[in-house]
Design an enzyme around this catalytic site. Structure first.
Site, PDB file in Angstrom:
ATOM      1  N   SER A 219      49.757  75.642  -8.862  1.00 26.47           N
ATOM      2  CA  SER A 219      49.179  76.320  -7.887  1.00 26.47           C
ATOM      3  C   SER A 219      49.665  75.664  -6.575  1.00 26.47           C
ATOM      4  CB  SER A 219      47.496  76.248  -7.710  1.00 26.47           C
ATOM      5  OG  SER A 219      46.915  75.179  -7.764  1.00 26.47           O
TER       6      SER A 219
ATOM      7  N   GLN B 163      42.066  73.391 -14.769  1.00 28.86           N
ATOM      8  CA  GLN B 163      41.026  74.520 -14.692  1.00 28.86           C
ATOM      9  C   GLN B 163      41.194  75.657 -15.392  1.00 28.86           C
ATOM     10  OE1 GLN B 163      42.785  72.854 -12.146  1.00 28.86           O
ATOM     11  NE2 GLN B 163      41.708  72.609 -10.248  1.00 28.86           N
TER      12      GLN B 163
ATOM     13  N   GLY C  58      37.253  55.251 -14.835  1.00 31.66           N
ATOM     14  CA  GLY C  58      38.750  55.036 -15.196  1.00 31.66           C
ATOM     15  C   GLY C  58      39.676  56.044 -15.782  1.00 31.66           C
TER      16      GLY C  58
ATOM     17  N   GLY D 252      42.182  63.754  -8.999  1.00 31.86           N
ATOM     18  CA  GLY D 252      43.066  63.880 -10.215  1.00 31.86           C
ATOM     19  C   GLY D 252      44.573  64.119  -9.979  1.00 31.86           C
ATOM     20  N   ASP D 253      44.602  64.856  -9.029  1.00 30.23           N
ATOM     21  CA  ASP D 253      46.193  65.199  -8.418  1.00 30.23           C
ATOM     22  C   ASP D 253      47.139  63.770  -8.159  1.00 30.23           C
ATOM     23  OD1 ASP D 253      45.761  67.926  -9.112  1.00 30.23           O
ATOM     24  OD2 ASP D 253      45.169  68.289  -7.139  1.00 30.23           O
TER      25      ASP D 253
END
Length: 323
Positions: free
Chosen positions: A8, A172, A228, A256-257
């Site tokens: 995305s 997601q 972690g 997270g990205d």
């Protein structure tokens, strides 16, 4: 190492609710929820998983190839990404649909409630990965991130057909995928990324146990927030990397990205998985301390200081030789 990142491209609307969602939920009424949370802050930022990961890779000195679809409002965003070192030549620009929107509210406990509008992402399946491969002179790794499901399946099949190693990162979109689709995205991947909740959802969607997943992928990387990261491989091989601690948590969106960008950069620099994960954790904390997914400052001295404090001088030296 030339990395293509598909997924995305979005505009993020990030709001902060000063209370706690849990205090407003009534257990016996969860099937009929009708709530409105009064946010006291709004930030509008550029985001989207593929754009976020590509931005981090570009800032680390790689030249990632962004593969995704955006709307006619992408011009300024695209220029900003190019300035950060991202190849946007394979972005499809829709003539009729807006760039996707991510609307997210975060509460005082860092819990989030979000809605995602796909918009131009619906056209991502029209991008031909084989053409991207030819245009760039050859890809060494393709990350297939959250995107239009048909695009994810098409890019996965194309990467396998072209013999390009694959990193599967359904995140997601697991909520929308059925068993057959999830299995197709995972099987044969060199890397599999999930967070802790998604790891359980992935097992439910595939019908596979952890061992059965690991028989089908090279390495499974599970992010666990403040706990972690776990790196799992077949044969019951596991290593756990603690997070880089912070006392200044601002916004978890995009953490997270950023981890994925650091981890993939570490692989491109031929660092071992543990070192790559340590670099990813350092970037993740940088994002956690800022509002927006691409607003963090990426200074080598700061990254190495974080690595040194958390993992020791040896880790800082090894990563610093590449950074």
């Amino acid at each position: 190492m030339r990395i293509a990142v598909s997924g995305s491209i979005a505009i993020d609307h990030l709001m902060v609710y000063p209370g706690r969602f849990a205090e407003q939920l009534i257990a016996e009424m969860v099937e009929h929820v009708s709530l409105s949370f009064l946010a006291d802050r709004l930030e509008i930022r550029e985001g989207g998983v593929a754009a976020n990961i590509s931005f981090g890779l570009g800032r680390l000195g790689l030249r990632p190839v962004l593969v995704g679809a955006a709307g006619p409002d992408f011009a300024a965003y695209g220029e900003r990404l190019r300035e950060a070192g991202v190849d946007t030549g394979s972005v499809r620009v829709s003539e009729t649909l807006h760039t996707a929107r991510f609307v997210c509210t975060t509460d005082a406990d860092q819990n989030q409630i979000a809605t995602f509008y796909a918009g131009a992402m619906a056209e991502a399946g029209r991008i031909d990965l084989a053409e991207v491969h030819r245009r760039t002179g050859g890809l060494d790794l393709v990350l297939v991130g959250a995107d239009d499901p048909e695009a994810m399946l098409r890019h996965t099949a194309a990467a396998h057909a072209l013999g390009i190693p694959l990193a599967a990162d359904p995140s997601q979109q697991l909520a929308r995928l059925d068993t057959a689709q999830t299995r197709r995205l995972v099987e044969g991947a060199r890397l599999l990324f999930t967070n802790e909740y998604e790891s359980a959802l992935l097992r439910e969607r595939t019908g596979w146990s952890e061992r059965e997943v690991l028989r089908r992928v090279g390495t499974w990387i599970i992010t666990r927030g403040a706990e972690g990261v776990s790196i799992l491989e077949a044969g019951d091989r596991r290593s756990d990397v603690p997070a880089v601690a912070t006392d200044d948590m601002v916004d978890p969106t995009g953490v997270g990205d950023a981890f994925r960008a650091g981890f993939l950069a570490g692989l491109a620099w031929e660092l071992p998985y543990e070192r790559a994960a340590q670099l990813g954790c350092a970037l993740a904390t940088s994002v956690l301390e800022s509002v927006g997914t691409q607003e963090y400052k990426l200074l080598p001295s700061d990254v190495l200081a974080r690595v040194g404090r958390s993992y020791g001088p040896g880790a800082a030296r090894e990563i610093g030789a590449r950074l």
